[in-house]
Motif scaffolding. Structure first.
Motif, PDB file in Angstrom:
ATOM      1  N   VAL A  97      65.249 -20.386   3.242  1.00 25.25           N
ATOM      2  CA  VAL A  97      64.685 -21.583   3.869  1.00 25.25           C
ATOM      3  C   VAL A  97      65.539 -21.941   5.082  1.00 25.25           C
ATOM      4  O   VAL A  97      66.740 -21.665   5.120  1.00 25.25           O
ATOM      5  N   ILE A  98      64.903 -22.544   6.070  1.00 25.25           N
ATOM      6  CA  ILE A  98      65.617 -22.933   7.285  1.00 25.25           C
ATOM      7  C   ILE A  98      66.415 -24.208   7.023  1.00 25.25           C
ATOM      8  O   ILE A  98      65.907 -25.162   6.446  1.00 25.25           O
ATOM      9  N   VAL A  99      67.670 -24.206   7.430  1.00 28.81           N
ATOM     10  CA  VAL A  99      68.520 -25.388   7.312  1.00 28.81           C
ATOM     11  C   VAL A  99      69.082 -25.711   8.694  1.00 28.81           C
ATOM     12  O   VAL A  99      68.980 -24.906   9.622  1.00 28.81           O
ATOM     13  N   LYS A 100      69.662 -26.875   8.832  1.00 26.02           N
ATOM     14  CA  LYS A 100      70.217 -27.300  10.117  1.00 26.02           C
ATOM     15  C   LYS A 100      71.667 -27.701   9.949  1.00 26.02           C
ATOM     16  O   LYS A 100      72.091 -28.180   8.903  1.00 26.02           O
ATOM     17  N   MET A 101      72.435 -27.499  11.011  1.00 22.73           N
ATOM     18  CA  MET A 101      73.831 -27.881  11.030  1.00 22.73           C
ATOM     19  C   MET A 101      73.946 -29.399  11.112  1.00 22.73           C
ATOM     20  O   MET A 101      73.190 -30.058  11.825  1.00 22.73           O
ATOM     21  N   HIS A 102      74.897 -29.960  10.397  1.00 19.50           N
ATOM     22  CA  HIS A 102      75.125 -31.409  10.461  1.00 19.50           C
ATOM     23  C   HIS A 102      75.666 -31.770  11.846  1.00 19.50           C
ATOM     24  O   HIS A 102      76.538 -31.072  12.377  1.00 19.50           O
ATOM     25  N   PRO A 103      75.164 -32.845  12.446  1.00 17.80           N
ATOM     26  CA  PRO A 103      75.630 -33.227  13.790  1.00 17.80           C
ATOM     27  C   PRO A 103      77.131 -33.494  13.862  1.00 17.80           C
ATOM     28  O   PRO A 103      77.730 -33.418  14.931  1.00 17.80           O
ATOM     29  N   GLY A 104      77.754 -33.794  12.723  1.00 18.19           N
ATOM     30  CA  GLY A 104      79.184 -34.066  12.726  1.00 18.19           C
ATOM     31  C   GLY A 104      80.041 -32.815  12.644  1.00 18.19           C
ATOM     32  O   GLY A 104      81.269 -32.901  12.744  1.00 18.19           O
ATOM     33  N   SER A 105      79.411 -31.647  12.500  1.00 22.25           N
ATOM     34  CA  SER A 105      80.160 -30.402  12.406  1.00 22.25           C
ATOM     35  C   SER A 105      80.705 -29.979  13.762  1.00 22.25           C
ATOM     36  O   SER A 105      80.074 -30.196  14.801  1.00 22.25           O
ATOM     37  N   VAL A 106      81.882 -29.327  13.754  1.00 23.82           N
ATOM     38  CA  VAL A 106      82.438 -28.825  15.009  1.00 23.82           C
ATOM     39  C   VAL A 106      81.577 -27.681  15.552  1.00 23.82           C
ATOM     40  O   VAL A 106      81.681 -27.333  16.730  1.00 23.82           O
ATOM     41  N   ALA A 107      80.733 -27.091  14.707  1.00 23.43           N
ATOM     42  CA  ALA A 107      79.872 -25.987  15.139  1.00 23.43           C
ATOM     43  C   ALA A 107      78.481 -26.459  15.558  1.00 23.43           C
ATOM     44  O   ALA A 107      77.608 -25.624  15.815  1.00 23.43           O
ATOM     45  N   TRP A 108      78.272 -27.765  15.639  1.00 21.93           N
ATOM     46  CA  TRP A 108      76.954 -28.320  15.951  1.00 21.93           C
ATOM     47  C   TRP A 108      76.367 -27.779  17.250  1.00 21.93           C
ATOM     48  O   TRP A 108      75.178 -27.475  17.332  1.00 21.93           O
ATOM     49  N   THR A 109      77.183 -27.613  18.280  1.00 19.38           N
ATOM     50  CA  THR A 109      76.685 -27.171  19.583  1.00 19.38           C
ATOM     51  C   THR A 109      76.894 -25.673  19.820  1.00 19.38           C
ATOM     52  O   THR A 109      76.605 -25.178  20.897  1.00 19.38           O
ATOM     53  N   GLU A 110      77.393 -24.957  18.819  1.00 20.28           N
ATOM     54  CA  GLU A 110      77.711 -23.547  19.019  1.00 20.28           C
ATOM     55  C   GLU A 110      76.444 -22.684  19.102  1.00 20.28           C
ATOM     56  O   GLU A 110      75.479 -22.924  18.399  1.00 20.28           O
TER      57      GLU A 110
END
Length: 223
Positions: free
Chosen positions: A207-220
């Motif tokens: 299933v598709i999941v999304k990175m949490h906006p608070g993660s350092v990898a959010w914009t990677e």
């Protein structure tokens, strides 16, 4: 599982695994005050970038590890640790709690025969306080001998093995090909982000999941 895997790779890996395990069972040590949210995020990202290698990208777990290790090297006397936490938006109470958890976990490992025998949390704390003002864990594991540090790729591999199958697969959108290697600080604007897939716990289907906006990898875009 994480700390048990760590013990198979020597004292430094055990110490790093204990730090990450303590972090996973603690509150996030990184603070995010509303009035300084961008500065706090930048501080967290700086720690994450200290763990970057060719095979390991920015990681929330590794950013906590880097922050804890740097904090643990500061003097526990005077205000050095408090000043470090204020400058980097860190909770000193959480870091102190992580140190206590590490020592407690190490005592359990010692009782079970996975590391040196007869290690107690109280003795570990005394050893660190009286020797180099650290949490005492690595000192207790090595007996004061020098050892090679645990590399970011090794702790990342230990994390993946310990958390499996609760891991995410990153795939580039169809037709985009493999992501190009970007220089640190290069703009990622307009670049496609990887698609993140995890297996459903009940069906086993991806299933598709999304990175949490608070993660350092959010914009990677290169994970």
């Amino acid at each position: 599982k994480l700390v048990l895997y760590g013990t198979a790779f020597g004292p430094a890996a055990t110490d790093a695994a204990l730090t990450v395990a303590a972090a996973l069972t603690s509150r996030n040590p990184f603070l995010a005050p509303l009035e300084s949210r961008e500065e706090a995020a930048a501080a967290k990202k700086r720690f994450a970038e200290k763990m970057l290698t060719d095979s390991v990208g920015v990681s929330d777990h590794l950013s906590v590890l880097a922050a804890y290790q740097e904090w643990d090297q500061k003097s526990m006397f005077g205000s050095e640790r408090y000043d470090f936490c204020r400058a980097n938006f860190l909770s000193i109470k959480t870091l102190q709690g992580m140190a206590d958890l590490k020592r407690g976990l190490l005592e359990t490992l010692s009782d079970c025969g996975f590391v040196r025998a007869h290690l107690t949390a109280k003795e570990i704390a005394w050893r660190g306080r009286s020797s180099n003002q650290s949490d005492g864990v690595l000192l207790a594991l090595t007996g004061g001998a020098r050892c090679e540090p645990c590399t970011p790729p090794l702790i990342a591999a230990l994390l993946s093995a310990a958390l499996f199958p609760r891991v995410v697969t990153a795939m580039m959108p169809q037709g985009c090909g493999a992501p190009k290697k970007l220089k640190r600080g290069a703009s990622t604007e307009g670049l496609p982000k990887p698609k993140l897939l995890a297996r459903d716990a009940e069906t086993g289907e991806p299933v598709i999941v999304k990175m949490h906006p608070g993660s350092v990898a959010w914009t990677e875009v290169t994970l």
